[in-house]
Design an enzyme around this catalytic site. Structure first.
Site, PDB file in Angstrom:
ATOM      1  CG  HIS A 239      32.085  69.150  66.685  1.00 14.17           C
ATOM      2  ND1 HIS A 239      32.254  70.572  66.666  1.00 14.17           N
ATOM      3  CD2 HIS A 239      32.574  68.679  65.508  1.00 14.17           C
ATOM      4  CE1 HIS A 239      32.552  70.987  65.426  1.00 14.17           C
ATOM      5  NE2 HIS A 239      33.065  69.618  64.870  1.00 14.17           N
ATOM      6  CG  ASP A 272      31.789  73.030  69.184  1.00 15.46           C
ATOM      7  OD1 ASP A 272      31.980  71.741  69.721  1.00 15.46           O
ATOM      8  OD2 ASP A 272      31.772  73.183  68.018  1.00 15.46           O
ATOM      9  CB  SER A 354      35.747  70.379  63.425  1.00 12.74           C
ATOM     10  OG  SER A 354      34.721  70.779  62.723  1.00 12.74           O
TER      11      SER A 354
END
Length: 510
Positions: A239, A272, A354
């Site tokens: 992402h 992910d 992230s």
């Protein structure tokens, strides 16, 4: 209170003399010499009608702070004789002076009235208050107020003088024992295993990723990645780079300030996970060591590195607060959800963290920071900030995915060959009656079919882990590899059955 008479003599009351007339002296008795020491050039002056004596450390009428009033010294001489005010036999207690500071009594001369004024005490000794005149018939309160103020100011001046004297002596007689930072040994080093030592070693291998889409708006975001190998591969979240995957631009900036362009090698939406490669990778890249996430225990120390809200090279600490936490999170673009059996940590993780590494106390990567708990109840990266519930992809899983992406550019997923209900939670993962697009919910001759599973069965256990929903089942399946044999428990018609399923595979995101 008015200060109009500050530093000036107040005239006596004309209606009542402030002292009695001088007593008659017998003619045959010559006046006796005045008692008391004679004031010389070096002695301190006696109190006068000009204000408080100006001995060192005692405030004068010229230096009285604006918030105080200087005492008014009243003239106590009769109109017919310009002589000093009479001394009382004992200091008046109404003046407010403490008993330990009482003025000494002076003997009156044998031949007349009044006695000579008392000598001014030496520096640092309380001054004898000016004797009050005999009370006049009319009641007056101004004299008492003035006496109280005079005592207060004299006491304050003495205290200030003593304090200043003590401070001066302290400065002269006591040396400081403070050690300045300049005296810190030049050879000082952090012990191995400390957070500072681990961070210093890991930071050069962690970069801030800036992704920019190829659209006209040029939208993008910021995330984190870390060096996976010496060839210049960078491991991060899908992402983080999804917006720039199709025609966009990517750059990676390291802690030394150097920035490099990068391109996507492969992405796995379901995991992910994404792998980038620096287009002009510098020599001497130092990959971070990979740990073993299967051996992580609840309570182990954790260190997270990333760029929360764009603040690069940020280090936070915490512990592993839970393991095997089923998490489903979006990629930020409205695409497919990702599923993980995550490591849960209370290390502060925010949007921008992230893709960054979650390290153990030795500095080895045990996970990739991916999601945080939202206050609205969901998982993702769009909430205001950390609430102490962060989730990381176990590094053992991420390593397998990275190897696949580097080798083929496409992810490979293990599957059981059955469609489960993704909405219900609490009773297990129920196999749907129909699959996607009216296809069979159990793939003919697939892994589930070979294990004896049928539509309507509720899977309650997988690989020794309890299953309470469809997302939890997928999270557990994806911790394995295609071809693994896994024990599975399901319920049918109120009866619990245990069997073994051999996982199949699916290549690419669908």
């Amino acid at each position: 209170m008015s200060t109009e008479n500050e530093g000036k003599a107040v005239p006596g009351d004309p209606a009542a003399p402030s002292v009695p007339p001088t007593p008659p002296v017998p003619p045959s008795a010559p006046p006796a010499p005045e008692a008391g020491p004679t004031s010389g050039p070096e002695s301190n002056p006696a109190p006068t009608t000009q204000g408080v004596p100006t001995t060192q450390g005692v405030p004068t009428t010229q230096g009285v702070p604006a918030t105080q009033e200087a005492p008014t010294v009243r003239a106590a001489q009769p109109p017919h004789a310009a002589q000093p005010a009479p001394a009382a036999a004992e200091p008046p207690t109404a003046s407010g002076a403490p008993a330990s500071h009482a003025a000494p009594a002076y003997a009156a001369p044998a031949g007349g009235w009044p006695p000579p004024p008392p000598t001014v005490p030496s520096w640092g000794t309380p001054h004898a208050p000016v004797p009050a005149a005999p009370a006049a018939p009319r009641k007056r309160t101004g004299g008492l107020v003035a006496a109280v103020l005079a005592a207060a100011l004299v006491a304050g001046g003495i205290g200030g003088g003593i304090g200043y004297w003590a401070a001066e002596r302290g400065d002269d007689g006591i040396s400081s024992t403070t050690v300045s930072s300049g005296e810190t040994p030049a050879s000082f080093k952090r012990d191995p295993g400390t957070v500072a030592a681990v961070a210093a070693t890991a930071l050069p291998s962690v970069g801030t990723i800036k992704a920019k889409s190829g659209g006209s708006q040029g939208e993008g975001g910021t995330g984190t990645g870390f060096v996976y190998d010496q060839e210049g591969h960078i491991l991060t979240n899908n992402h983080v780079v999804a917006s720039a995957a199709d025609g966009g631009t990517l750059s990676v900036t390291f802690s030394d300030g150097k920035s490099y362009d990068a391109e996507v090698v492969g992405r796995a939406e379901g995991y992910d996970v994404a792998v980038l490669k620096l287009t002009n990778a510098p020599k001497g890249l130092k990959p971070l060591p990979l740990g073993d996430s299967d051996k992580v225990a609840v309570g182990d120390s954790t260190i997270a590195i990333g760029a929360p809200f764009g603040l690069s090279n940020t280090v936070t600490t915490g512990i592993i607060s839970a393991k095997n936490r089923p998490v489903a999170s979006g990629d930020g673009t409205g695409g497919s959800n990702s599923y993980m059996s995550a490591l849960q940590t209370d290390a502060s993780i925010n949007p921008g963290n992230s893709g960054g590494p979650l390290l153990d106390a030795s500095g080895a990567v045990i996970g990739i920071n991916s999601a945080i708990q939202s206050t609205s109840g969901g998982f993702g990266q769009s909430q205001a900030g950390s609430i102490g519930l962060g989730f990381a992809i176990p590094v053992n899983q991420a390593k397998n995915v990275a190897q696949q992406l580097i080798k083929t550019g496409k992810p490979v997923y293990p599957v059981i060959g059955a469609t489960v209900n993704m909405n219900d939670k609490g009773e297990g993962a129920e196999i749907a009656e129909r699959g996607t697009g009216s296809t069979p919910s159990v793939t003919p001759n697939g892994p589930a079919a070979k294990a004896g599973l049928k539509p309507g069965d509720v899977i309650t256990g997988f690989g020794g882990h309890q299953i309470d929903s469809g997302p939890t089942l997928i999270s557990e399946i994806w911790t394995h590899k295609p071809g693994d044999s896994v024990e599975i428990t399901y319920e049918r018609d109120g009866r619990s059955v245990t069997t073994t399923v051999v996982l199949g595979e699916r290549t690419g995101d669908s």
